[in-house]
Enzyme design. Structure first.
Site, mmCIF file in Angstrom:
data_model
loop_
_atom_site.group_PDB
_atom_site.id
_atom_site.type_symbol
_atom_site.label_atom_id
_atom_site.label_comp_id
_atom_site.label_asym_id
_atom_site.label_seq_id
_atom_site.Cartn_x
_atom_site.Cartn_y
_atom_site.Cartn_z
ATOM 1 N N SER A 184 0.809 -1.225 0.000
ATOM 2 C CA SER A 184 0.000 0.000 0.000
ATOM 3 C C SER A 184 0.842 1.275 0.000
ATOM 4 C CB SER A 184 -0.962 0.014 1.199
ATOM 5 O OG SER A 184 -0.254 0.180 2.405
ATOM 6 N N LYS A 191 0.215 4.224 6.749
ATOM 7 C CA LYS A 191 -0.442 5.103 5.770
ATOM 8 C C LYS A 191 0.016 6.544 6.010
ATOM 9 C CE LYS A 191 -3.336 1.970 3.972
ATOM 10 N NZ LYS A 191 -2.600 0.822 4.511
#
Length: 202
Positions: free
Chosen positions: A126, A163
């Protein structure tokens, strides 16, 4: 008082110290073989066992590179720091609970810049556009707040996720650095720390 070493044991010990100083982590057994001219890994294992019995090193037999020099002065003079590698993150438990620690890795202090940090192995892709890949080990400074744009380790549904953090009008956006993935939108989130570096073993 520590027992005296043979010349070969001294050579192996000095190579281990040299490698920790240069790389921040100890050598593999095969690397010790090549550096000291020994042909058999079992011979190296024998020397390591004797070095351990004589009180010069500590080892964890379940981990291939877990060799630690038993001399605190060595680590002080080499200006290195030992950080815990967290194997799992569980809600309701301290991040550095003993049962969560997978290993301890020695790194140059200049690379980390703080003792209040831990290491975490990245799972998934990610964050590939930020240069963080699957199986990389990230260096995380422990803190429970973040600024917009920080790459953070956050706890979502009992699992740690890496993230980019953005606080918006009525929600928090955890943005992946991968164009194929959607952001995670939450009302609130627990921040475990800010990513300040990474380790990638080639």
């Amino acid at each position: 008082m520590k027992k005296q070493l043979t010349k070969k044991q001294e050579e192996i010990l000095e190579f281990i110290k040299k490698r920790i100083k240069e790389k921040g982590y100890p050598p593999a057994v095969r690397e010790i073989c090549e550096a000291t001219g020994l042909k058999s890994t079992s011979t190296v294992h024998g020397h390591l066992t004797r070095l351990e019995k004589k009180g010069y090193i500590r080892r964890d037999p379940s981990k291939p590179r877990a060799i630690e020099i038993v001399d605190d002065d060595f680590y002080v003079h080499r200006n290195v720091i030992r950080l815990p590698l967290v194997g799992k993150v569980t809600a309701g438990e301290p991040i550095l609970a003993v049962e969560n620690i997978e290993d301890t890795i020695t790194l140059p202090y200049d690379l980390v810049g703080t003792e209040d940090a831990f290491l975490l192995r990245v799972k998934g892709d990610s964050m590939i556009d930020a240069g963080i890949f699957d199986n990389d080990i990230i260096i995380v400074k422990r803190q429970n707040v973040a600024e917009n744009g920080d790459i953070v380790v956050a706890l979502i549904d009992d699992e740690a996720t890496v993230k980019r953090f953005f606080k918006e009008s009525d929600h928090i956006r955890l943005q992946p650095e991968n164009k194929a993935m959607e952001p995670i939108i939450v009302k609130d989130v627990k921040i475990l720390g800010k990513v300040i570096g990474l380790i990638r073993r080639m």
